[in-house]
Design an enzyme around this catalytic site. Structure first.
Site, PDB file in Angstrom:
ATOM      1  N   ARG A  73       4.564  -0.074  -6.811  1.00  0.00           N
ATOM      2  CA  ARG A  73       5.551  -1.142  -6.929  1.00  0.00           C
ATOM      3  C   ARG A  73       4.964  -2.264  -7.771  1.00  0.00           C
ATOM      4  O   ARG A  73       3.784  -2.593  -7.646  1.00  0.00           O
ATOM      5  CB  ARG A  73       5.915  -1.702  -5.545  1.00  0.00           C
ATOM      6  CG  ARG A  73       6.779  -0.783  -4.728  1.00  0.00           C
ATOM      7  CD  ARG A  73       7.241  -1.433  -3.450  1.00  0.00           C
ATOM      8  NE  ARG A  73       6.180  -1.634  -2.501  1.00  0.00           N
ATOM      9  CZ  ARG A  73       5.561  -2.778  -2.268  1.00  0.00           C
ATOM     10  NH1 ARG A  73       5.912  -3.877  -2.904  1.00  0.00           N
ATOM     11  NH2 ARG A  73       4.583  -2.858  -1.390  1.00  0.00           N
ATOM     12  N   TYR A 215       8.662   5.098 -10.789  1.00  0.00           N
ATOM     13  CA  TYR A 215       7.822   5.347  -9.611  1.00  0.00           C
ATOM     14  C   TYR A 215       8.360   4.717  -8.336  1.00  0.00           C
ATOM     15  O   TYR A 215       8.718   3.531  -8.304  1.00  0.00           O
ATOM     16  CB  TYR A 215       6.409   4.798  -9.864  1.00  0.00           C
ATOM     17  CG  TYR A 215       5.361   5.473  -9.005  1.00  0.00           C
ATOM     18  CD1 TYR A 215       4.728   6.624  -9.470  1.00  0.00           C
ATOM     19  CD2 TYR A 215       5.025   5.004  -7.759  1.00  0.00           C
ATOM     20  CE1 TYR A 215       3.777   7.272  -8.694  1.00  0.00           C
ATOM     21  CE2 TYR A 215       4.075   5.639  -6.976  1.00  0.00           C
ATOM     22  CZ  TYR A 215       3.450   6.776  -7.450  1.00  0.00           C
ATOM     23  OH  TYR A 215       2.508   7.406  -6.678  1.00  0.00           O
ATOM     24  N   LYS A 224      13.197   0.185  -0.835  1.00  0.00           N
ATOM     25  CA  LYS A 224      12.847  -1.231  -0.726  1.00  0.00           C
ATOM     26  C   LYS A 224      13.957  -2.125  -1.290  1.00  0.00           C
ATOM     27  O   LYS A 224      14.227  -3.199  -0.752  1.00  0.00           O
ATOM     28  CB  LYS A 224      11.525  -1.507  -1.454  1.00  0.00           C
ATOM     29  CG  LYS A 224      10.358  -0.660  -0.977  1.00  0.00           C
ATOM     30  CD  LYS A 224      10.012  -0.905   0.465  1.00  0.00           C
ATOM     31  CE  LYS A 224       8.716  -0.200   0.846  1.00  0.00           C
ATOM     32  NZ  LYS A 224       8.424  -0.346   2.280  1.00  0.00           N
ATOM     33  N   HIS A 244      11.219  -4.316   7.837  1.00  0.00           N
ATOM     34  CA  HIS A 244      10.165  -3.416   7.367  1.00  0.00           C
ATOM     35  C   HIS A 244       9.415  -2.910   8.599  1.00  0.00           C
ATOM     36  O   HIS A 244       8.296  -3.331   8.879  1.00  0.00           O
ATOM     37  CB  HIS A 244       9.235  -4.197   6.428  1.00  0.00           C
ATOM     38  CG  HIS A 244       8.231  -3.366   5.713  1.00  0.00           C
ATOM     39  ND1 HIS A 244       7.026  -3.869   5.289  1.00  0.00           N
ATOM     40  CD2 HIS A 244       8.241  -2.077   5.314  1.00  0.00           C
ATOM     41  CE1 HIS A 244       6.341  -2.924   4.672  1.00  0.00           C
ATOM     42  NE2 HIS A 244       7.052  -1.829   4.677  1.00  0.00           N
ATOM     43  N   SER A 266       1.857  -3.371   4.281  1.00  0.00           N
ATOM     44  CA  SER A 266       1.442  -2.105   3.677  1.00  0.00           C
ATOM     45  C   SER A 266      -0.056  -1.891   3.954  1.00  0.00           C
ATOM     46  O   SER A 266      -0.807  -2.857   4.051  1.00  0.00           O
ATOM     47  CB  SER A 266       1.686  -2.138   2.165  1.00  0.00           C
ATOM     48  OG  SER A 266       3.014  -2.527   1.914  1.00  0.00           O
ATOM     49  N   CYS A 268      -1.535  -0.695   6.688  1.00  0.00           N
ATOM     50  CA  CYS A 268      -1.992  -0.958   8.060  1.00  0.00           C
ATOM     51  C   CYS A 268      -1.703   0.221   8.980  1.00  0.00           C
ATOM     52  O   CYS A 268      -1.767   0.090  10.208  1.00  0.00           O
ATOM     53  CB  CYS A 268      -1.328  -2.208   8.617  1.00  0.00           C
ATOM     54  SG  CYS A 268      -1.926  -3.725   7.871  1.00  0.00           S
ATOM     55  N   ASP A 291       9.248   3.437   8.235  1.00  0.00           N
ATOM     56  CA  ASP A 291       9.122   2.317   7.286  1.00  0.00           C
ATOM     57  C   ASP A 291      10.174   1.228   7.447  1.00  0.00           C
ATOM     58  O   ASP A 291       9.865   0.058   7.244  1.00  0.00           O
ATOM     59  CB  ASP A 291       9.157   2.861   5.849  1.00  0.00           C
ATOM     60  CG  ASP A 291       8.639   1.872   4.816  1.00  0.00           C
ATOM     61  OD1 ASP A 291       7.672   1.154   5.110  1.00  0.00           O
ATOM     62  OD2 ASP A 291       9.211   1.800   3.711  1.00  0.00           O
ATOM     63  N   ALA A 389      -1.285   7.586  -4.497  1.00  0.00           N
ATOM     64  CA  ALA A 389      -0.622   8.896  -4.639  1.00  0.00           C
ATOM     65  C   ALA A 389       0.286   9.101  -3.427  1.00  0.00           C
ATOM     66  O   ALA A 389      -0.026   8.626  -2.333  1.00  0.00           O
ATOM     67  CB  ALA A 389      -1.673  10.002  -4.707  1.00  0.00           C
ATOM     68  N   ARG A 390       1.376   9.807  -3.622  1.00  0.00           N
ATOM     69  CA  ARG A 390       2.387   9.875  -2.558  1.00  0.00           C
ATOM     70  C   ARG A 390       2.854  11.294  -2.279  1.00  0.00           C
ATOM     71  O   ARG A 390       2.779  12.166  -3.140  1.00  0.00           O
ATOM     72  CB  ARG A 390       3.615   9.060  -2.984  1.00  0.00           C
ATOM     73  CG  ARG A 390       3.346   7.569  -3.166  1.00  0.00           C
ATOM     74  CD  ARG A 390       3.382   6.858  -1.860  1.00  0.00           C
ATOM     75  NE  ARG A 390       3.095   5.434  -1.981  1.00  0.00           N
ATOM     76  CZ  ARG A 390       3.531   4.531  -1.105  1.00  0.00           C
ATOM     77  NH1 ARG A 390       4.261   4.873  -0.085  1.00  0.00           N
ATOM     78  NH2 ARG A 390       3.202   3.257  -1.248  1.00  0.00           N
ATOM     79  N   ARG A 421      -4.213  -6.309   9.593  1.00  0.00           N
ATOM     80  CA  ARG A 421      -5.660  -6.062   9.684  1.00  0.00           C
ATOM     81  C   ARG A 421      -6.347  -7.395   9.912  1.00  0.00           C
ATOM     82  O   ARG A 421      -6.415  -8.211   9.000  1.00  0.00           O
ATOM     83  CB  ARG A 421      -6.183  -5.501   8.363  1.00  0.00           C
ATOM     84  CG  ARG A 421      -5.802  -4.104   8.095  1.00  0.00           C
ATOM     85  CD  ARG A 421      -6.340  -3.638   6.750  1.00  0.00           C
ATOM     86  NE  ARG A 421      -5.964  -2.260   6.585  1.00  0.00           N
ATOM     87  CZ  ARG A 421      -6.733  -1.237   6.956  1.00  0.00           C
ATOM     88  NH1 ARG A 421      -7.937  -1.446   7.425  1.00  0.00           N
ATOM     89  NH2 ARG A 421      -6.303  -0.004   6.806  1.00  0.00           N
ATOM     90  N   TYR A 521      -5.812   4.948  16.043  1.00  0.00           N
ATOM     91  CA  TYR A 521      -5.071   6.230  16.029  1.00  0.00           C
ATOM     92  C   TYR A 521      -4.497   6.568  17.416  1.00  0.00           C
ATOM     93  O   TYR A 521      -3.846   5.732  18.024  1.00  0.00           O
ATOM     94  CB  TYR A 521      -5.938   7.356  15.460  1.00  0.00           C
ATOM     95  CG  TYR A 521      -6.421   7.041  14.055  1.00  0.00           C
ATOM     96  CD1 TYR A 521      -5.517   7.031  12.984  1.00  0.00           C
ATOM     97  CD2 TYR A 521      -7.761   6.727  13.791  1.00  0.00           C
ATOM     98  CE1 TYR A 521      -5.946   6.717  11.684  1.00  0.00           C
ATOM     99  CE2 TYR A 521      -8.190   6.419  12.495  1.00  0.00           C
ATOM    100  CZ  TYR A 521      -7.270   6.424  11.460  1.00  0.00           C
ATOM    101  OH  TYR A 521      -7.678   6.113  10.194  1.00  0.00           O
TER     102      TYR A 521
END
Ligand code: OXD
Ligand code: MN
Length: 613
Positions: A73, A215, A224, A244, A266, A268, A291, A389-390, A421, A521
């Protein structure tokens, strides 16, 4: 379907005008069929953009490599073009809408020459759901059409819902690379130079104009652009919430169910949390969304959420069977990969995928041959996969997808989580004292800037209110007001007790040796269990100046977390919080000037007083 067959006169006129401006060689209205998806993939294979992955290893899947200038983005080139600059606010880029439309119309003129213009009717949310919204995207990228097939509900069924005069958000998209007679892409990702890229939103007229990038969030306009930036404006005007946020379903050992949403900036671990495998025996977590959440009040006064998306557009590097086994399962087939490495045996590879790559060589995201990595660590030099990369995978392929994930009525939400974070200061979990205190906590969300973001702020805390900094389509001060109003409406209706409870969480606390104290996790299920109980007024807790925290024995400690660690994770760092409050007062809140709601200043004063008390 042909444009002349469109029954919605407004849509037909808009498409014809776009055609006259962008002059494509042909126009196709997308029907959303599987055959259409296959055709889009085939076109990109033939033009050298897609590589088919090995049918045994990754059935039905392909890999794309984008242009190095078109990998994420572009926040600097993203605009909220409201009539008044103040309505876009201090956190958005602004250009006068008339001026921006003039600049972009000049770029769009002839921009689809040599290409096909695709018209994609799409629904964000289950088709026909009261909470869903319809958009129509015009694009000259078959890659975008294929991705939209996965990420949204597209095609004729959406036109049926739209009828002859239904509301839709018109979305222009062109990659900005017209082709001369006989010219072909020939394996080159089409896009415009960075200075010509524009991702523009016109909130008053509910329009999206995107130019120059193919992209992700710049080009898949349902995500978005519509589901957050434009939808946040619709939500403000119509009294609901477009956030979000992930949505998860959690079931306790007694079989009781709750739904929780969570907003995190983003990088996190939102997708990981949405697909978490609990380590706590008897507990179950399932995914509704990873998301975005759209939430509306039901007749019973509760907030009901839908996931407006139909797929996952997830960051690949770092995803492995330890960090997110459910995501790894979701991408085993029918997946579009972008900017990953390509192994000799026709599969994808990325940093921290959990294993090395077979054979002697690997092709990196730029198309260069490199020695195959023996482990899953980045070899010397540049990464094999781009850090952004997605994978694009259908949500229905996720083994832990909740059966309610497409319920048009949505799921009733019991709790909101906010987090980022935060190596210091912010405890593992903290419940707000009230709705207003929760809005205050959401307004000061911050996250440590990681090396994944190109910035000179690495290591510093960047404020990202409600994790909406890049996604709020209007003045953030007014957005805070909207959240306050949601609470007030519930109070006026006598349903304040039905509002979700608000929690702040932090999985990223570090000790003085710079090591994470909490394993994160699946172990986060221990914190979710406490939150679950708190929603029922249970769970051992203690009132503190910053909010309601668990008592030291309220959360069962996972292996490797000592009593002292737990004490540190739940410590109220009075001095740290005083600094936090000072930063909010001096640097954060003043940005919003007179748009900052007085209620938040009152909350700030109140917490400061409690800290000094
Ligand atoms: C995303 C983001 O891609 O938040 O979801 O950046
Ligand atoms: Mn996101």
């Amino acid at each position: 379907m042909k444009v002349s067959e469109l029954k919605h006169s407004g849509l037909k006129k808009w498409v014809e005008e776009a055609q006259a401006l962008m002059t494509p060689d042909a126009v196709l209205v997308c029907d959303g069929s599987a055959a259409e998806y296959d055709r889009m993939i085939k076109i990109t294979i033939d033009s050298g953009l897609a590589t088919v992955l090995d049918e045994n290893k990754r059935p039905g899947s392909v890999l794309y490599r984008s242009d190095p200038s078109d990998v994420a983005r572009v926040e600097d080139r993203t605009y909220i073009a409201s009539k008044n600059k103040d309505d876009a606010g201090p956190t958005n880029n602004w250009i006068d809408p008339a001026e921006l439309k003039k600049t972009m119309s000049a770029l769009y003129k002839g921009s689809m020459k040599g290409r096909v213009m695709y018209v994609i009717p799409f629904s964000m949310g289950p088709v026909g759901s009261e909470i869903a919204k319809v958009g129509v995207q015009i694009t000259d990228s078959p890659y975008v059409v294929a991705n939209m097939h996965i990420m949204a509900r597209v095609g004729s069924k959406v036109l049926d819902v739209l009828g002859t005069d239904g509301f839709f958000v018109p979305c222009f998209h062109s990659v900005g690379k017209p082709l001369a007679a006989g010219e072909k892409d020939n394996g080159t990702w089409p896009c415009a130079p960075i200075s010509n890229k524009y991702i523009s939103h016109f909130p008053e007229t509910r329009e999206i104009w995107s130019y120059g990038s193919g992209y992700g969030g710049n080009a898949l306009l349902g995500k978005k652009c519509l589901a957050l930036r434009i939808a946040s404006v619709l939500a403000r005007d119509e009294g609901w919430l477009a956030e979000h946020m992930l949505i998860l379903k959690i079931t306790n050992p007694q079989g009781e169910v709750k739904y929780i949403t969570g907003a995190f900036p983003s990088a996190c671990g939102k997708t990981n949390l949405a697909m978490l495998i609990p380590t706590l025996p008897g507990w179950k977590v399932e995914t509704v969304g990873d998301d975005i959440a759209w939430m509306k009040f039901g007749k019973d006064g509760r907030l009901y959420a839908i996931n407006p998306e139909a797929g996952f557009f997830g960051v690949a590097p770092g995803t492995n069977n330890e960090s997110n086994r459910n995501a790894m399962e979701s991408i085993k087939k029918n997946t579009i990969f972008t900017n990953c490495g390509l192994t000799e045996d026709g599969d994808i590879w990325w940093e921290m995928i959990g294993h090395g790559a077979p054979g002697k060589e690997i092709i990196d995201w730029k198309g260069n041959r490199r020695p195959a990595p023996q482990s899953d660590k980045s070899p010397k030099g540049e990464e094999i996969a781009h850090p952004n990369a997605r994978f694009t995978a259908p949500a229905r392929q996720c083994p832990c997808i909740a059966k309610e994930w497409e319920d048009p009525a949505g799921v009733p939400i019991s709790a909101f989580l906010f987090g980022g974070r935060r190596p210091k200061t912010v405890p593992l979990v903290n419940q707000s004292k009230s709705w207003l205190h929760g809005v205050f906590m959401g307004s000061i969300v911050g996250s440590e800037v990681t090396a994944a973001v190109i910035s000179d702020q690495v290591g510093q805390v960047r404020r990202d209110p409600f994790a909406m900094l890049p996604f709020c389509g209007y003045n953030m001060g007014d957005y805070f007001k909207h959240w306050i109003k949601i609470g007030r409406t519930a109070e006026e209706n006598g349903t304040a007790d039905k509002l979700p409870k608000i929690f702040f969480v932090n999985w990223f606390r570090k000790n003085d040796e710079d090591k994470f104290i909490w394993p994160g996790y699946g172990e986060n299920s221990r914190v979710l269990a406490w939150i679950f109980d708190r929603c029922d007024g249970k769970g051992k807790s203690v009132d503190t100046p910053i909010g309601t925290l668990p008592t030291p024995d309220a959360i069962e400690r996972p292996a490797g977390v000592s009593e002292a660690d737990m004490a540190e994770l739940l410590r109220v760092d009075i001095e740290g919080w005083k600094k936090e409050i000072e930063d909010v007062r001096k640097n954060h809140y003043p940005k919003f000037g007179d748009r900052l709601p007085a209620e938040l200043k009152t909350e700030l004063d109140a917490i400061e007083k409690r800290l000094h008390g």
